[in-house]
Design an enzyme around this catalytic site. Structure first.
Site, mmCIF file in Angstrom:
data_model
loop_
_atom_site.group_PDB
_atom_site.id
_atom_site.type_symbol
_atom_site.label_atom_id
_atom_site.label_comp_id
_atom_site.label_asym_id
_atom_site.label_seq_id
_atom_site.Cartn_x
_atom_site.Cartn_y
_atom_site.Cartn_z
ATOM 1 N N GLU A 261 -22.512 1.431 10.558
ATOM 2 C CA GLU A 261 -23.266 2.673 10.451
ATOM 3 C C GLU A 261 -24.014 2.886 9.240
ATOM 4 O O GLU A 261 -23.376 2.889 8.171
ATOM 5 C CB GLU A 261 -22.324 4.093 10.419
ATOM 6 C CG GLU A 261 -22.797 5.217 10.947
ATOM 7 C CD GLU A 261 -22.061 6.396 10.145
ATOM 8 O OE1 GLU A 261 -20.869 6.492 10.546
ATOM 9 O OE2 GLU A 261 -22.778 7.061 9.385
ATOM 10 N N CYS A 300 -24.752 11.441 6.197
ATOM 11 C CA CYS A 300 -25.319 10.415 7.220
ATOM 12 C C CYS A 300 -25.972 11.394 8.472
ATOM 13 O O CYS A 300 -27.060 10.558 8.999
ATOM 14 C CB CYS A 300 -24.534 9.281 7.770
ATOM 15 S SG CYS A 300 -22.931 10.335 8.182
HETATM 16 P P1 NDP Z 1 -23.914 0.261 -0.259
HETATM 17 O O1 NDP Z 1 -24.435 -0.603 1.163
HETATM 18 O O2 NDP Z 1 -24.198 -0.326 -1.519
HETATM 19 O O3 NDP Z 1 -22.309 0.243 -0.220
HETATM 20 C C1 NDP Z 1 -21.464 0.623 1.006
HETATM 21 C C2 NDP Z 1 -20.206 0.092 1.133
HETATM 22 O O4 NDP Z 1 -20.250 -1.495 0.794
HETATM 23 C C3 NDP Z 1 -19.444 0.335 -0.472
HETATM 24 O O5 NDP Z 1 -17.960 0.450 0.011
HETATM 25 C C4 NDP Z 1 -19.709 -0.932 -1.230
HETATM 26 O O6 NDP Z 1 -18.621 -0.910 -2.088
HETATM 27 C C5 NDP Z 1 -19.789 -1.848 -0.197
HETATM 28 N N1 NDP Z 1 -20.170 -3.155 -0.395
HETATM 29 C C6 NDP Z 1 -21.737 -3.364 -1.257
HETATM 30 N N2 NDP Z 1 -21.956 -4.525 -1.246
HETATM 31 C C7 NDP Z 1 -20.816 -5.498 -0.754
HETATM 32 C C8 NDP Z 1 -20.602 -6.653 -0.381
HETATM 33 N N3 NDP Z 1 -21.316 -7.579 -1.072
HETATM 34 N N4 NDP Z 1 -19.459 -6.936 0.319
HETATM 35 C C9 NDP Z 1 -18.526 -6.023 0.643
HETATM 36 N N5 NDP Z 1 -18.757 -4.801 0.531
HETATM 37 C C10 NDP Z 1 -19.915 -4.429 -0.211
HETATM 38 O O7 NDP Z 1 -24.282 1.565 0.033
HETATM 39 P P2 NDP Z 1 -24.308 2.560 -1.084
HETATM 40 O O8 NDP Z 1 -23.093 3.497 -1.057
HETATM 41 O O9 NDP Z 1 -24.777 2.428 -2.536
HETATM 42 O O10 NDP Z 1 -25.309 3.553 -0.656
HETATM 43 C C11 NDP Z 1 -26.548 3.367 -0.686
HETATM 44 C C12 NDP Z 1 -27.535 3.934 0.437
HETATM 45 O O11 NDP Z 1 -26.888 3.579 1.888
HETATM 46 C C13 NDP Z 1 -27.866 5.381 0.331
HETATM 47 O O12 NDP Z 1 -28.752 5.788 -0.523
HETATM 48 C C14 NDP Z 1 -28.012 5.833 1.718
HETATM 49 O O13 NDP Z 1 -29.330 5.328 2.124
HETATM 50 C C15 NDP Z 1 -27.258 4.831 2.820
HETATM 51 N N6 NDP Z 1 -26.150 5.294 3.103
HETATM 52 C C16 NDP Z 1 -25.958 5.612 4.375
HETATM 53 C C17 NDP Z 1 -24.795 6.049 4.793
HETATM 54 C C18 NDP Z 1 -24.936 6.533 6.546
HETATM 55 O O14 NDP Z 1 -23.756 6.838 6.995
HETATM 56 N N7 NDP Z 1 -26.068 6.318 7.107
HETATM 57 C C19 NDP Z 1 -23.645 6.730 4.327
HETATM 58 C C20 NDP Z 1 -24.059 6.404 2.870
HETATM 59 C C21 NDP Z 1 -24.987 5.459 2.399
HETATM 60 P P3 NDP Z 1 -19.142 -0.881 -3.761
HETATM 61 O O15 NDP Z 1 -19.541 0.605 -3.804
HETATM 62 O O16 NDP Z 1 -17.843 -1.287 -4.410
HETATM 63 O O17 NDP Z 1 -20.376 -1.720 -4.076
#
Ligand code: NDP
Length: 683
Positions: A261, A300
């Site tokens: 998602e 989201c």
């Molecule tokens: P990320 O994609 O950076 O992170 C989402 C999850 O993935 C976190 O738990 C993060 O962990 C994990 N993650 C990141 N890199 C890795 C990796 N290489 N391997 C495994 N897990 C990883 O998103 P953000 O949370 O920083 O949000 C950024 C943008 O995402 C927002 O600004 C928004 O645009 C979008 N977003 C969309 C959502 C939706 O439901 N549509 C919800 C939330 C965000 P960690 O935090 O430890 O890096």
């Protein structure tokens, strides 16, 4: 309370113990004050071992029946609800106001409770679920097929987003644990302290079999290298990370299920009928303001694109500006605050960058992303941002506004020239979680919803009739699908009992009915039957599937038909008028009422004395197959098809296969009789 002078180092719950990382920890700051709340690090944890431990633990969950798992979730939800104040206190550090916190905390726990109750109402108390009908594959009922669903043997790995540290975990855990699969939860680092607190409370309850829930605070290291085809990975976050993880060699190589998602440019459309003097216009404005400001726009499902009739552009702009200008932004715990902070200063910078990109396609018509006005708090150290509105006059020609998700209190107004264009603009988001339409016109509802549906997981229609009862554009509900195609990730979550299927394998089982019945616990045509004592004299302790009664025959007379017609008032011509009945293409003369046949069947199979059968609560799948004429003789074959002994209470549901036939062997009617039967008798 957390001691802010010595921030706690978050721990992961792995292989039955709380473990700290061995590397240098990263500080996690309060979104609104900048104070360090906790530190996070997961270096040195053995993720291959964690997966193996979880897989081994799955056996305990699978050994439980579905209702037992549901009762476990209910007990857990009630325990967590008792402690909600502690979760709320810590939730303020994420920048969420108490109202935002409710979406996360009560919303998350409510999802657990909802699944717990729906599962006991809608699913049998079994370990295996059947899916769809029995498919007879032979004329003599010696070879049939039935699809079943059984829990996957791996671990569900949930990689969650920062915006809902509790709901994000529980909305996935509820169907996952119910399905009988263990989980490893990896919350986003920024707000992991709240998830960690809740997992501590969950583990302390002792309600979950050990190993069914593990937690990783910090990076997941090499965890994904070790996933197999029996594991499931779910991801919520940015499209960039999601697409990278989806392409992980172990996920591709093992065809590991991956549900994603990601960014979703949800739209809200104002119907052409909803002029400023209509209730729909006001509802629309209220909804957009709520969605832009709730959780500071970090949802989201938040409305990013506001699609309006060109003629209403000025009115919408003025109404939104007036309402958004009156929203006090400040410390989330302050009573005057209506909108709290973004999750972090970094997140605010991301949103500012996204606004700058949007501004290449649209003009900022309200708010200034670079000058923050707060009623309380310090915008230097707290991640505050006032709402921002943009306007794109030619949205069909624009690109960024349909591609860039500013994950904050930001929305873009887009005028449409005709209704087809409104749906087209929504679809230019290339797939969203949800969009809404405000209209009171049925033809507008039909045209727009059919235009939106292929691009969305959910569509909400708002109008004056549902003002008080509507759950709103932005609330994913446990019983409704949450997910969307294309840009939104292509995944699907929740959706009531459908949500369990993501953690179960669907398998078509073919074989002799006797053996299929042994696998599914459901009797089917061709499987073994047992005659003897009337099955209505048997309590659940004695009753077995296949217990059968074959009744005597009863002749249907013309007098019976006339009496039934007179008694019930059902004097439909096919029962009363020989010539009119003959003129009907289906009949050769006066026929018996279908309900007469079903009533006589009950009279044939019933055992009238007080006994273990407590009540008849319905009939499923009733079909009349052959007309019955005066002089026909009918008999009933009643077979115990399915027994569902509830985990709680003194009774269970029993489904009886009921077949009514003529003495010639012709099948007249087929249906399932549904009864409640005592677990023991005498009770
Ligand atoms: P990320 O994609 O950076 O992170 C989402 C999850 O993935 C976190 O738990 C993060 O962990 C994990 N993650 C990141 N890199 C890795 C990796 N290489 N391997 C495994 N897990 C990883 O998103 P953000 O949370 O920083 O949000 C950024 C943008 O995402 C927002 O600004 C928004 O645009 C979008 N977003 C969309 C959502 C939706 O439901 N549509 C919800 C939330 C965000 P960690 O935090 O430890 O890096």
């Amino acid at each position: 309370m957390l001691d802010v002078k010595q921030p706690p180092r978050l721990e992961s719950y792995i292989c039955g113990a709380w473990r700290a990382g061995s590397g240098s920890a990263k500080p996690l700051r309060d979104a609104a004050t900048g104070a360090v709340v906790a530190e996070i690090d997961s270096a040195g944890l053995d993720f291959a071992e964690a997966l193996a431990y979880g897989r081994a633990a799955g056996g305990a969950l699978r050994a439980m029946k579905l209702h037992e798992r549901a009762l476990m979730l209910k007990a857990l939800g009630l325990k967590l609800m008792e402690q909600k104040d502690a979760f709320h206190a810590l939730s303020l550090a994420t920048g969420a106001t108490p109202k935002d916190g409710q979406i996360d905390i009560e919303g998350g726990i409510g999802t657990l409770l909802n699944y717990a109750s729906k599962a006991r109402r809608e699913l049998p108390n079994t370990r295996v679920l059947t899916d769809g009908v029995v498919e007879p594959l032979s004329k003599d009922s010696s070879f049939s097929a039935q699809h079943i669903l059984s829990p996957m043997r791996g671990v569900a790995v949930h990689i969650n987003a920062f915006n809902f540290p509790i709901w994000g975990m529980l909305e996935k855990l509820a169907p996952n644990l119910l399905a009988g699969m263990p989980a490893i939860v990896k919350p986003a680092s920024q707000t992991a302290y709240l998830t960690e607190l809740m997992v501590r409370r969950i583990i302390e309850t002792g309600l979950l079999p050990e190993g069914s829930l593990q937690l990783v605070c910090g990076g997941v290291g090499d965890l994904l290298d070790h996933v197999t085809g029996q594991d499931v990975v779910t991801f919520t976050g940015s499209a960039r990370t999601g697409q990278m993880l989806r392409a992980h060699p172990a996920i591709i190589g093992n065809s590991t299920r991956f549900t994603m998602e990601a960014d979703s440019l949800n739209a809200c459309i104002l119907g052409p009928d909803a002029t400023p003097d209509s209730p729909e216009f006001d509802l629309f404005i209220r909804e957009v303001v709520r969605e832009v400001t709730a959780k500071a726009g970090q949802k989201c499902t938040a409305i990013r694109r506001v699609i309006i009739p060109r003629a209403q552009a000025d009115a919408v702009r003025a109404a939104l500006a007036a309402k958004l200008g009156a929203i006090p932004v400040g410390l989330p715990g302050d009573k005057t605050t209506r909108m709290g902070a973004l999750a972090s200063l970094d997140q605010r910078e991301d949103v500012r960058r996204a606004i700058a990109t949007l501004a290449s396609d649209a003009e900022i018509i309200f708010g200034n992303p670079d000058s923050v006005q707060v009623t309380t708090g310090d915008p230097e150290t707290g991640a505050f941002l006032n709402p921002v509105l943009l306007y794109a006059d030619q949205p069909m020609q624009a690109r960024a506004i349909h591609e860039v998700e500013a994950f904050g209190p930001v929305a873009t107004l887009m005028p449409y020239d005709d209704l087809g264009q409104a749906s087209e603009l929504a679809a230019m988001g290339k797939g969203s979680l949800v969009s809404s339409l405000f209209t009171n016109a049925p033809d507008v509802a039909e045209e727009v919803v059919l235009g939106l549906a292929p691009f969305h997981g959910r569509v909400m229609i708002g109008n004056r009739d549902s003002t008080k009862s509507s759950t709103g554009h932005g609330s994913p509900l446990p019983m409704l699908v949450h997910g969307g195609p294309g840009r939104a990730g292509g995944g699907e979550e929740l959706g009531g009992m459908r949500g369990l299927h993501h953690y179960m394998q669907r398998t078509a089982i073919q074989g002799a009915p006797r053996l299929l019945a042994a696998v599914t616990g459901r009797w089917l045509d061709g499987a073994e039957v047992r005659a003897g004592k009337h099955p209505f004299r048997k309590s659940l302790a004695e009753l077995r599937i296949g217990d059968q009664l074959v009744t005597e025959q009863r002749e249907i007379t013309l007098a019976d038909i006339a009496h039934f017609a007179d008694f019930t008032g059902d004097t439909f011509y096919a029962h009363m008028d020989e010539d009119a009945a003959r003129a009907n293409p289906f009949f050769e003369g006066r026929v018996a009422h279908g309900y007469l046949i079903v009533s006589f069947a009950a009279g044939l199979f019933v055992q009238p004395d007080p006994g273990p059968v407590l009540a008849n609560y319905g009939i499923d799948n009733l079909r009349f197959l052959t007309p019955v004429y005066p002089g026909d003789k009918l008999g009933v074959q009643l077979t115990c098809k399915d027994i569902n002994p509830r985990a709680e209470g003194d009774y269970g549901e029993v489904r009886w296969d009921c077949q009514i036939s003529k003495d010639t062997g012709e099948l007249v009617a087929l249906y399932d009789v549904l009864t409640m039967v005592a677990k023991t008798w005498p009770a």
